[in-house]
Scaffold this active site. Structure first.
Site, PDB file in Angstrom:
ATOM      1  N   CYS A  67       0.836  -1.205   0.000  1.00  0.00           N
ATOM      2  CA  CYS A  67       0.000   0.000   0.000  1.00  0.00           C
ATOM      3  C   CYS A  67       0.873   1.258   0.000  1.00  0.00           C
ATOM      4  O   CYS A  67       1.550   1.561   0.987  1.00  0.00           O
ATOM      5  CB  CYS A  67      -0.906  -0.043   1.233  1.00  0.00           C
ATOM      6  SG  CYS A  67      -1.795   1.492   1.564  1.00  0.00           S
ATOM      7  N   CYS A  70       0.090   3.788   2.744  1.00  0.00           N
ATOM      8  CA  CYS A  70       0.533   3.260   4.046  1.00  0.00           C
ATOM      9  C   CYS A  70       2.023   3.539   4.239  1.00  0.00           C
ATOM     10  O   CYS A  70       2.446   3.990   5.312  1.00  0.00           O
ATOM     11  CB  CYS A  70       0.293   1.755   4.129  1.00  0.00           C
ATOM     12  SG  CYS A  70      -1.431   1.249   4.039  1.00  0.00           S
TER      13      CYS A  70
END
Length: 146
Positions: A67, A70
């Site tokens: 991600c 993230c």
């Protein structure tokens, strides 16, 4: 007053007097610091225990290595950990490794931040956020006003 704090390294429950939080208390079993100005990686079992028992606010970042948002938020989450210690702790749970967590906590998208305290989910926030916003979120929603 004292706090119940789960060691994020070994999972042992510790009782720490509130006035000792700033003195770098250590786990009675493994010696790891309990209120450290850094983010700890946790697994599902440790999170479940801390979620149920801890009186000190625990903010968990549900993330995955693939991600992009993230990974981009990781340094901001670390900054927030430094700002909030010793009044709150921050941890990360890798949803790719701990697949059961996404279902258990009804994670619909990552990064997802969930604040736990005294056996309850207190609040949640989704999406990558700057450190100041993460800090304000914890301060606004924690019961002891981190």
């Amino acid at each position: 007053m004292s706090h119940i704090i789960t060691c994020l390294t070994c999972g042992t429950t510790n009782r720490v007097p509130a006035e000792r939080l700033g003195a770098h208390p250590k786990c009675g079993t493994c010696g790891a610091k309990l209120a450290e100005a850094k983010v700890h990686e946790v697994d599902s079992a440790t999170l479940r225990k801390a979620e149920r028992k801890d009186s000190l606010p625990l903010l968990v970042d549900f993330w995955a290595p693939w991600c992009g948002p993230c990974r981009a938020m990781a340094p901001e989450f670390e900054k927030a950990a430094r700002a909030l210690t010793p009044h709150a702790r921050l941890a990360k749970l890798n949803t790719q490794v701990n697949g059961d967590a996404a279902q258990r906590y009804a994670i619909r998208g990552i990064p997802a931040l969930i604040l736990f305290q005294n056996g309850q989910e207190v609040a949640r926030l989704t999406g990558a956020r700057p450190a100041a916003e993460i800090t304000a979120f914890v301060q606004q929603h924690s019961r002891n006003r981190a």
